[in-house]
Design a protein around this motif. Structure first.
Motif, PDB file in Angstrom:
ATOM      1  N   THR A   1       0.830  -1.208   0.000  1.00  0.00           N
ATOM      2  CA  THR A   1       0.000   0.000   0.000  1.00  0.00           C
ATOM      3  C   THR A   1       0.865   1.259   0.000  1.00  0.00           C
ATOM      4  OG1 THR A   1      -0.190  -0.120   2.424  1.00  0.00           O
ATOM      5  CG2 THR A   1      -1.967  -1.101   1.126  1.00  0.00           C
ATOM      6  N   GLY A   2       2.069   1.168   0.569  1.00  0.00           N
ATOM      7  CA  GLY A   2       2.952   2.320   0.600  1.00  0.00           C
ATOM      8  C   GLY A   2       3.469   2.711  -0.769  1.00  0.00           C
ATOM      9  N   ALA A   3       3.313   1.833  -1.759  1.00  0.00           N
ATOM     10  CA  ALA A   3       3.788   2.132  -3.112  1.00  0.00           C
ATOM     11  C   ALA A   3       2.833   3.032  -3.886  1.00  0.00           C
ATOM     12  CB  ALA A   3       3.994   0.831  -3.887  1.00  0.00           C
ATOM     13  N   PHE A   4       1.598   3.218  -3.387  1.00  0.00           N
ATOM     14  CA  PHE A   4       0.629   4.041  -4.098  1.00  0.00           C
ATOM     15  C   PHE A   4       0.805   5.511  -3.725  1.00  0.00           C
ATOM     16  CE2 PHE A   4      -1.731  -0.061  -3.479  1.00  0.00           C
ATOM     17  CZ  PHE A   4      -1.654  -0.467  -4.801  1.00  0.00           C
ATOM     18  N   ASP A   5       0.829   6.363  -4.721  1.00  0.00           N
ATOM     19  CA  ASP A   5       0.905   7.809  -4.488  1.00  0.00           C
ATOM     20  C   ASP A   5      -0.522   8.339  -4.356  1.00  0.00           C
ATOM     21  OD1 ASP A   5       1.297  10.501  -4.366  1.00  0.00           O
ATOM     22  OD2 ASP A   5       2.425  10.664  -6.233  1.00  0.00           O
ATOM     23  N   LEU A   6      -0.974   8.507  -3.137  1.00  0.00           N
ATOM     24  CA  LEU A   6      -2.357   8.896  -2.910  1.00  0.00           C
ATOM     25  C   LEU A   6      -2.622  10.366  -3.201  1.00  0.00           C
ATOM     26  CD1 LEU A   6      -3.176   6.882   0.327  1.00  0.00           C
ATOM     27  CD2 LEU A   6      -3.279   6.185  -2.056  1.00  0.00           C
ATOM     28  N   GLN A   7      -1.599  11.095  -3.566  1.00  0.00           N
ATOM     29  CA  GLN A   7      -1.790  12.496  -3.931  1.00  0.00           C
ATOM     30  C   GLN A   7      -2.169  12.658  -5.409  1.00  0.00           C
ATOM     31  OE1 GLN A   7       0.874  15.414  -1.850  1.00  0.00           O
ATOM     32  NE2 GLN A   7       2.131  13.597  -1.528  1.00  0.00           N
ATOM     33  N   THR A   8      -2.138  11.562  -6.145  1.00  0.00           N
ATOM     34  CA  THR A   8      -2.532  11.603  -7.551  1.00  0.00           C
ATOM     35  C   THR A   8      -3.828  10.817  -7.738  1.00  0.00           C
ATOM     36  OG1 THR A   8      -1.377   9.568  -8.202  1.00  0.00           O
ATOM     37  CG2 THR A   8      -0.102  11.638  -8.187  1.00  0.00           C
ATOM     38  N   HIS A   9      -4.576  11.176  -8.776  1.00  0.00           N
ATOM     39  CA  HIS A   9      -5.824  10.469  -9.060  1.00  0.00           C
ATOM     40  C   HIS A   9      -5.540   8.999  -9.368  1.00  0.00           C
ATOM     41  CE1 HIS A   9      -9.834   9.672 -10.616  1.00  0.00           C
ATOM     42  NE2 HIS A   9      -9.279   9.151 -11.692  1.00  0.00           N
ATOM     43  N   GLU A  10      -4.528   8.747 -10.175  1.00  0.00           N
ATOM     44  CA  GLU A  10      -4.207   7.374 -10.552  1.00  0.00           C
ATOM     45  C   GLU A  10      -3.780   6.548  -9.345  1.00  0.00           C
ATOM     46  OE1 GLU A  10      -3.045  10.101 -11.941  1.00  0.00           O
ATOM     47  OE2 GLU A  10      -4.038  10.078 -13.897  1.00  0.00           O
ATOM     48  N   GLY A  11      -2.983   7.162  -8.479  1.00  0.00           N
ATOM     49  CA  GLY A  11      -2.533   6.448  -7.291  1.00  0.00           C
ATOM     50  C   GLY A  11      -3.674   6.116  -6.360  1.00  0.00           C
ATOM     51  N   LEU A  12      -4.588   7.075  -6.180  1.00  0.00           N
ATOM     52  CA  LEU A  12      -5.735   6.831  -5.311  1.00  0.00           C
ATOM     53  C   LEU A  12      -6.620   5.733  -5.885  1.00  0.00           C
ATOM     54  CD1 LEU A  12      -7.415   7.576  -2.833  1.00  0.00           C
ATOM     55  CD2 LEU A  12      -8.545   9.335  -4.218  1.00  0.00           C
ATOM     56  N   GLN A  13      -6.858   5.756  -7.203  1.00  0.00           N
ATOM     57  CA  GLN A  13      -7.676   4.732  -7.834  1.00  0.00           C
ATOM     58  C   GLN A  13      -7.039   3.349  -7.681  1.00  0.00           C
ATOM     59  OE1 GLN A  13     -10.830   5.383  -9.968  1.00  0.00           O
ATOM     60  NE2 GLN A  13     -10.653   6.832  -8.294  1.00  0.00           N
ATOM     61  N   SER A  14      -5.736   3.276  -7.830  1.00  0.00           N
ATOM     62  CA  SER A  14      -5.043   2.000  -7.674  1.00  0.00           C
ATOM     63  C   SER A  14      -5.131   1.503  -6.236  1.00  0.00           C
ATOM     64  CB  SER A  14      -3.579   2.133  -8.102  1.00  0.00           C
ATOM     65  OG  SER A  14      -3.472   2.401  -9.472  1.00  0.00           O
ATOM     66  N   PHE A  15      -4.995   2.417  -5.295  1.00  0.00           N
ATOM     67  CA  PHE A  15      -5.115   2.046  -3.885  1.00  0.00           C
ATOM     68  C   PHE A  15      -6.505   1.505  -3.582  1.00  0.00           C
ATOM     69  CE2 PHE A  15      -6.703   3.493   0.274  1.00  0.00           C
ATOM     70  CZ  PHE A  15      -5.903   2.730   1.102  1.00  0.00           C
ATOM     71  N   LEU A  16      -7.542   2.186  -4.072  1.00  0.00           N
ATOM     72  CA  LEU A  16      -8.914   1.748  -3.826  1.00  0.00           C
ATOM     73  C   LEU A  16      -9.181   0.391  -4.472  1.00  0.00           C
ATOM     74  CD1 LEU A  16     -10.693   5.184  -4.373  1.00  0.00           C
ATOM     75  CD2 LEU A  16     -10.290   4.034  -2.186  1.00  0.00           C
ATOM     76  N   SER A  17      -8.616   0.151  -5.640  1.00  0.00           N
ATOM     77  CA  SER A  17      -8.758  -1.147  -6.301  1.00  0.00           C
ATOM     78  C   SER A  17      -8.073  -2.248  -5.487  1.00  0.00           C
ATOM     79  CB  SER A  17      -8.176  -1.094  -7.709  1.00  0.00           C
ATOM     80  OG  SER A  17      -8.889  -0.183  -8.514  1.00  0.00           O
ATOM     81  N   PHE A  18      -6.904  -1.930  -4.960  1.00  0.00           N
ATOM     82  CA  PHE A  18      -6.183  -2.876  -4.104  1.00  0.00           C
ATOM     83  C   PHE A  18      -7.039  -3.230  -2.883  1.00  0.00           C
ATOM     84  CE2 PHE A  18      -3.526  -3.811  -0.461  1.00  0.00           C
ATOM     85  CZ  PHE A  18      -2.576  -4.685  -0.958  1.00  0.00           C
ATOM     86  N   MET A  19      -7.599  -2.225  -2.250  1.00  0.00           N
ATOM     87  CA  MET A  19      -8.400  -2.461  -1.054  1.00  0.00           C
ATOM     88  C   MET A  19      -9.648  -3.265  -1.367  1.00  0.00           C
ATOM     89  SD  MET A  19      -6.711  -1.371   1.439  1.00  0.00           S
ATOM     90  CE  MET A  19      -8.017  -1.719   2.620  1.00  0.00           C
ATOM     91  N   HIS A  20     -10.255  -3.005  -2.516  1.00  0.00           N
ATOM     92  CA  HIS A  20     -11.486  -3.708  -2.868  1.00  0.00           C
ATOM     93  C   HIS A  20     -11.242  -5.202  -3.027  1.00  0.00           C
ATOM     94  CE1 HIS A  20     -14.541  -5.297  -5.690  1.00  0.00           C
ATOM     95  NE2 HIS A  20     -15.365  -4.554  -4.976  1.00  0.00           N
ATOM     96  N   CYS A  21     -10.168  -5.579  -3.650  1.00  0.00           N
ATOM     97  CA  CYS A  21      -9.894  -6.985  -3.902  1.00  0.00           C
ATOM     98  C   CYS A  21      -9.869  -7.780  -2.599  1.00  0.00           C
ATOM     99  CB  CYS A  21      -8.576  -7.133  -4.649  1.00  0.00           C
ATOM    100  SG  CYS A  21      -8.273  -8.805  -5.247  1.00  0.00           S
ATOM    101  N   GLY A  22      -9.180  -7.262  -1.593  1.00  0.00           N
ATOM    102  CA  GLY A  22      -9.114  -7.945  -0.309  1.00  0.00           C
ATOM    103  C   GLY A  22     -10.385  -7.802   0.496  1.00  0.00           C
TER     104      GLY A  22
END
Length: 206
Positions: free
Chosen positions: A56-77
């Motif tokens: 999760t630390g690899a996602f840049d939550l300050q960018t739209h793409e990073g936030l979307q990737s983080f949310l996708s990661f969380m959804h899977c689990g």
């Protein structure tokens, strides 16, 4: 204290350490080893916990793409664990379960996630259910930290819910009650391991 800094569940979901945020229980049940159940689970899942933090630390939550990737990661689990708990009749132990689930919020944030089929996850018995709940509720607590740290989180229903909810103290009391009643920390640890592994093994964006 080291355990308090390490926290529970997911740390802050973005691989960042933080100061203690949870209240201590007044008289937590302790095992023969002298650990209350929260610290026992924190120690017994520390390696998996660190692995999820790294991802999760690899996602840049300050960018739209990073936030979307983080949310996708969380959804899977989250989706896999929530569906597994629902199948295991978690509502019999946690009546407010429908209000605790959050995968639908992730699907609101990223509509394409609603089309994804989660991996099947099974929990055997009440102890495993409580172990898995420990991971999910810890992730909610971590979401509160993210919501305060990243302005972009205001656009996320998932993180907004984490910021608003205050379930952690009540959950710890319920977890302690279950620990005293079941005396099955092996089962609790197994359930927590399964939940953490869902975020690691089932995740194509990790």
């Amino acid at each position: 204290m080291a355990d308090d800094e390490a926290m529970d569940g997911f740390l802050d979901l973005a691989g960042r350490r933080r100061s203690n945020m949870q209240p201590a229980l007044a008289f937590p049940y302790q095992s023969k080893e002298g650990l209350d159940v929260r610290r026992h689970l924190a120690q017994s899942t520390s390696a998996l916990h660190a692995d999820v933090d790294r991802r999760t630390g690899a996602f840049d939550l300050q960018t739209h793409e990073g936030l979307q990737s983080f949310l996708s990661f969380m959804h899977c689990g989250c989706k896999a664990v929530e569906d597994g708990l629902t199948t295991a009749s978690v509502e019999g132990y946690l009546p407010e379960w429908p209000q605790r689930k959050r995968s639908h919020l992730l699907e609101s944030d990223v509509p394409s996630l609603a089309e994804k089929r989660p991996q099947k996850l099974e929990f055997s018995g009440e102890a495993e259910i409580w172990g898995a709940l420990y991971v999910l509720e810890g992730s909610r607590l971590g979401g509160r930290v993210i919501s305060k740290s990243f302005p972009s989180s205001e656009r996320s229903a998932f993180l907004a819910d984490s910021a608003a909810c205050r379930f952690w103290p009540q959950f710890l009391m319920r977890l302690e009650d279950a620990d005293k009643r079941l005396h099955d920390r092996v089962g609790m640890t197994d359930g927590a391991h399964k939940a953490f592994r869902a975020f690691i093994d089932f995740n194509p964006v990790a």
